[in-house]
Design a protein around this motif. Structure first.
Motif, PDB file in Angstrom:
ATOM      1  N   PHE A 110      42.104  48.956  38.423  1.00  0.00           N
ATOM      2  CA  PHE A 110      42.138  49.756  40.013  1.00  0.00           C
ATOM      3  C   PHE A 110      43.206  49.235  40.843  1.00  0.00           C
ATOM      4  O   PHE A 110      42.616  48.174  41.510  1.00  0.00           O
ATOM      5  N   GLY A 111      44.078  49.515  41.476  1.00  0.00           N
ATOM      6  CA  GLY A 111      44.469  49.085  42.999  1.00  0.00           C
ATOM      7  C   GLY A 111      45.222  47.451  43.041  1.00  0.00           C
ATOM      8  O   GLY A 111      45.450  46.796  43.329  1.00  0.00           O
ATOM      9  N   CYS A 112      44.894  47.055  41.885  1.00  0.00           N
ATOM     10  CA  CYS A 112      45.770  45.259  41.481  1.00  0.00           C
ATOM     11  C   CYS A 112      46.805  45.375  41.491  1.00  0.00           C
ATOM     12  O   CYS A 112      47.659  46.376  41.063  1.00  0.00           O
ATOM     13  N   THR A 132      42.471  43.503  48.464  1.00  0.00           N
ATOM     14  CA  THR A 132      43.177  43.187  49.198  1.00  0.00           C
ATOM     15  C   THR A 132      44.237  42.211  49.816  1.00  0.00           C
ATOM     16  O   THR A 132      44.590  41.815  50.857  1.00  0.00           O
ATOM     17  N   MET A 133      45.014  42.317  48.734  1.00  0.00           N
ATOM     18  CA  MET A 133      46.429  41.312  48.568  1.00  0.00           C
ATOM     19  C   MET A 133      45.758  39.900  48.670  1.00  0.00           C
ATOM     20  O   MET A 133      46.902  39.054  48.667  1.00  0.00           O
ATOM     21  N   CYS A 134      44.744  39.471  48.104  1.00  0.00           N
ATOM     22  CA  CYS A 134      44.694  38.623  47.436  1.00  0.00           C
ATOM     23  C   CYS A 134      44.722  38.753  45.681  1.00  0.00           C
ATOM     24  O   CYS A 134      43.859  38.781  45.962  1.00  0.00           O
TER      25      CYS A 134
END
Length: 160
Positions: A110-112, A132-134
């Motif tokens: 989730f959130g990727c 976290t956008m990494c």
């Protein structure tokens, strides 16, 4: 009047001159062909169920509707993951059977953000970014050694 010199075809005034021909300007966006080589999806729902790709990418395939695509994790060698593709008749394209295995092996959650780059021949190179956008990178120990030093890890997870 300045706008007519930009749209005119033919010879301009040469280098450094004002009002050069249209060859120095790119064509207007409406005349460029639709090229969708890279796109991403955001995982808002269960990461293991079929995933809809962008409609623009499905349109880019222009009715070629492949039965399957091959996913390659970026920078992870030649390993290809076969994923069946579904089309819903409304122009939407979904990654289906095989997506779950790829998602588990590459930590899609989730959130990727999942970045796809179309390489042609039904191959998509994939990069996964966490919330976290990494970018996520994966490693698995070499099965032939018991030493756990950094020199003994292979990039990329082996398929489950």
């Amino acid at each position: 009047m300045a706008s007519t010199s930009r749209t005119r075809t033919g010879r301009g005034r040469g280098r450094g001159g004002r009002g050069g021909g249209s060859s120095s300007l790119p064509p207007p966006p409406s005349t460029l062909p639709l090229i969708i080589e890279e796109f991403f999806i955001v995982v808002y729902e269960d990461p293991l169920v079929k995933k809809a790709l962008t409609k623009n990418f499905a349109d880019y395939l222009d009715g070629q509707e492949p039965a399957k695509v091959y996913l390659r994790a970026a920078d992870c060698g030649p390993r290809l993951w076969t994923v069946e593709v579904l089309f819903d008749g409304q122009g939407r394209m979904y990654l289906d059977k095989g997506w779950e295995n790829f998602a588990i092996a590459h930590g899609v959650d989730f959130g990727c953000f999942v970045h796809f780059k179309y390489e042609g021949d039904d191959v998509l190179t994939v990069k996964v970014f966490d919330g976290t956008m990494c970018r996520k990178y994966y490693y698995s120990d070499d099965e032939d050694t018991d030493d756990e030093s950094d020199d003994d890890v292979k990039p990329c997870i082996h398929p489950l």
